[in-house]
Enzyme design. Structure first.
Site, PDB file in Angstrom:
ATOM      1  N   HIS A   7      19.747 -44.785  24.579  1.00 44.55           N
ATOM      2  CA  HIS A   7      19.193 -46.190  24.215  1.00 44.55           C
ATOM      3  C   HIS A   7      17.802 -46.396  25.128  1.00 44.55           C
ATOM      4  CE1 HIS A   7      22.115 -46.902  27.744  1.00 44.55           C
ATOM      5  NE2 HIS A   7      21.278 -47.617  28.361  1.00 44.55           N
ATOM      6  N   HIS A  79      14.549 -49.593  31.094  1.00 46.25           N
ATOM      7  CA  HIS A  79      14.854 -48.162  31.446  1.00 46.25           C
ATOM      8  C   HIS A  79      15.224 -47.601  30.023  1.00 46.25           C
ATOM      9  CE1 HIS A  79      19.051 -49.869  31.421  1.00 46.25           C
ATOM     10  NE2 HIS A  79      19.411 -48.965  30.700  1.00 46.25           N
ATOM     11  N   GLU A 130      18.031 -43.396  33.098  1.00 47.70           N
ATOM     12  CA  GLU A 130      19.253 -43.285  33.097  1.00 47.70           C
ATOM     13  C   GLU A 130      19.810 -42.037  32.478  1.00 47.70           C
ATOM     14  OE1 GLU A 130      21.256 -46.519  31.031  1.00 47.70           O
ATOM     15  OE2 GLU A 130      23.327 -46.141  31.746  1.00 47.70           O
TER      16      GLU A 130
HETATM   17  C1  LIG Z   1      25.239 -51.558  31.134  1.00 46.36           C
HETATM   18  C2  LIG Z   1      25.507 -50.491  32.057  1.00 46.36           C
HETATM   19  C3  LIG Z   1      24.479 -49.462  32.056  1.00 46.36           C
HETATM   20  C4  LIG Z   1      24.418 -48.681  30.972  1.00 46.36           C
HETATM   21  O1  LIG Z   1      25.751 -48.120  30.634  1.00 46.36           O
HETATM   22  O2  LIG Z   1      23.441 -48.401  29.958  1.00 46.36           O
HETATM   23  C5  LIG Z   1      23.091 -49.858  32.523  1.00 46.36           C
HETATM   24  O3  LIG Z   1      21.980 -49.646  31.823  1.00 46.36           O
HETATM   25  S1  LIG Z   1      23.036 -50.980  33.913  1.00 46.36           S
HETATM   26  C6  LIG Z   1      21.319 -51.427  34.409  1.00 46.36           C
HETATM   27  C7  LIG Z   1      21.093 -51.923  35.466  1.00 46.36           C
HETATM   28  N1  LIG Z   1      21.324 -51.360  36.587  1.00 46.36           N
HETATM   29  C8  LIG Z   1      20.208 -50.572  36.919  1.00 46.36           C
HETATM   30  O4  LIG Z   1      19.161 -50.696  36.859  1.00 46.36           O
HETATM   31  C9  LIG Z   1      20.732 -49.653  38.230  1.00 46.36           C
HETATM   32  C10 LIG Z   1      19.492 -48.815  38.911  1.00 46.36           C
HETATM   33  N2  LIG Z   1      18.316 -49.849  39.283  1.00 46.36           N
HETATM   34  C11 LIG Z   1      18.024 -49.813  40.654  1.00 46.36           C
HETATM   35  O5  LIG Z   1      19.073 -49.308  41.298  1.00 46.36           O
HETATM   36  C12 LIG Z   1      16.980 -51.010  40.955  1.00 46.36           C
HETATM   37  O6  LIG Z   1      16.639 -51.616  39.679  1.00 46.36           O
HETATM   38  C13 LIG Z   1      15.815 -50.191  41.551  1.00 46.36           C
HETATM   39  C14 LIG Z   1      15.094 -49.128  40.369  1.00 46.36           C
HETATM   40  C15 LIG Z   1      15.937 -49.593  42.666  1.00 46.36           C
HETATM   41  C16 LIG Z   1      14.469 -51.226  41.395  1.00 46.36           C
HETATM   42  O7  LIG Z   1      14.981 -52.282  42.411  1.00 46.36           O
HETATM   43  P1  LIG Z   1      13.946 -53.411  42.622  1.00 46.36           P
HETATM   44  O8  LIG Z   1      14.841 -54.454  43.412  1.00 46.36           O
HETATM   45  O9  LIG Z   1      13.454 -54.138  41.306  1.00 46.36           O
HETATM   46  O10 LIG Z   1      12.515 -53.347  43.467  1.00 46.36           O
HETATM   47  P2  LIG Z   1      12.129 -52.104  44.335  1.00 46.36           P
HETATM   48  O11 LIG Z   1      11.096 -52.803  45.292  1.00 46.36           O
HETATM   49  O12 LIG Z   1      13.310 -51.472  44.993  1.00 46.36           O
HETATM   50  O13 LIG Z   1      11.573 -51.208  43.486  1.00 46.36           O
HETATM   51  C17 LIG Z   1      10.736 -50.040  43.886  1.00 46.36           C
HETATM   52  C18 LIG Z   1       9.673 -49.707  42.836  1.00 46.36           C
HETATM   53  O14 LIG Z   1      10.178 -49.420  41.738  1.00 46.36           O
HETATM   54  C19 LIG Z   1       9.392 -50.420  40.661  1.00 46.36           C
HETATM   55  N3  LIG Z   1      10.470 -50.559  39.607  1.00 46.36           N
HETATM   56  C20 LIG Z   1      11.563 -51.419  39.838  1.00 46.36           C
HETATM   57  N4  LIG Z   1      12.292 -51.660  38.734  1.00 46.36           N
HETATM   58  C21 LIG Z   1      11.600 -50.821  37.896  1.00 46.36           C
HETATM   59  C22 LIG Z   1      11.633 -50.258  36.330  1.00 46.36           C
HETATM   60  N5  LIG Z   1      12.956 -50.750  35.786  1.00 46.36           N
HETATM   61  N6  LIG Z   1      11.015 -49.620  35.775  1.00 46.36           N
HETATM   62  C23 LIG Z   1       9.849 -49.122  36.513  1.00 46.36           C
HETATM   63  N7  LIG Z   1       9.616 -49.274  37.804  1.00 46.36           N
HETATM   64  C24 LIG Z   1      10.582 -50.243  38.592  1.00 46.36           C
HETATM   65  C25 LIG Z   1       9.088 -51.647  41.387  1.00 46.36           C
HETATM   66  O15 LIG Z   1       8.227 -52.325  40.767  1.00 46.36           O
HETATM   67  C26 LIG Z   1       8.659 -50.981  42.740  1.00 46.36           C
HETATM   68  O16 LIG Z   1       7.509 -50.532  42.591  1.00 46.36           O
HETATM   69  P3  LIG Z   1       6.087 -50.807  43.770  1.00 46.36           P
HETATM   70  O17 LIG Z   1       6.143 -52.355  43.801  1.00 46.36           O
HETATM   71  O18 LIG Z   1       5.152 -49.964  42.918  1.00 46.36           O
HETATM   72  O19 LIG Z   1       6.813 -50.049  45.036  1.00 46.36           O
HETATM   73 CO   LIG Z   2      21.446 -48.533  30.200  1.00 46.99          CO
END
Ligand SMILES: CC[C@@H](C(=O)O)C(=O)SCCNC(=O)CCNC(=O)[C@H](O)C(C)(C)COP(=O)(O)OP(=O)(O)OC[C@H]1O[C@@H](n2cnc3c(N)ncnc32)[C@H](O)[C@@H]1OP(=O)(O)O
Ligand SMILES: [Co+2]
Length: 136
Positions: A7, A79, A130
């Protein structure tokens, strides 16, 4: 190692409105909402002939997608999910090669009742990945 695209996920501020948009404007088949408190999200799936779109919105006060929506108030692609035959073997190979697995590194059961893991977006060209264990 990675197989089918399971997905593409889009984070949305209003799940009901996004579901109605896909149903009415795009004529898509959309599932009923699933609350997944262990993931901090509620989701619906848009079923397409060749893959699915996961529409997700924060659930609870600790949602991992809350900050994403603060940065992107109207929503955005969040994602992509690839299927793998052996999730733990894939994880171990990725970690050996220096990739960061998010959380405690242990698979959690995802929306399809199968184990999933997430890889840090900064390790994969800015895309949150993912991995989902293929159904047996
Ligand atoms: C429904 C269940 C399951 C399924 O079966 O399909 C799911 O899909 S659950 C979906 C929700 N769960 C998750 O997304 C878990 C993993 N994600 C995480 O742990 C966090 O979202 C993250 C990835 C660690 C980001 O955390 P966040 O609080 O947004 O910010 P940070 O400051 O830690 O981010 C670091 C850095 O990464 C960039 N970022 C954040 N999210 C994304 C993204 N989705 N795509 C691309 N980049 C992302 C963020 O902008 C930061 O970048 P810089 O500012 O340049 O450092
Ligand atoms: Co998902």
């Amino acid at each position: 190692m990675i197989g089918r695209l399971n997905h593409v996920a889009i984070a949305v501020p209003d799940l009901a409105a996004a579901s109605a948009l896909y149903t009415q404007a795009l004529g898509a088949e959309v599932s009923e909402p699933q609350a997944l408190p262990e993931h901090g999200v509620s989701v619906v799936f848009v079923v397409l002939p060749n893959t699915k779109i996961e529409l997700l919105t924060p659930l609870g006060g600790q949602s991992p997608i809350a900050a994403f929506l603060e940065r992107n108030p109207s929503g955005g692609i969040h994602h992509v999910c690839y299927e793998v035959d052996d999730l733990k073997a894939a994880r171990d190979r990725l970690v050996t090669n220096g990739a960061r697995v998010l959380g405690d590194g242990e698979p959690k059961i995802g929306a399809h009742g199968l184990p999933v893991l997430f890889l840090h977006p900064k390790d994969f060209n800015g895309a949150l990945i993912e991995l989902e264990q293929c159904a047996a």
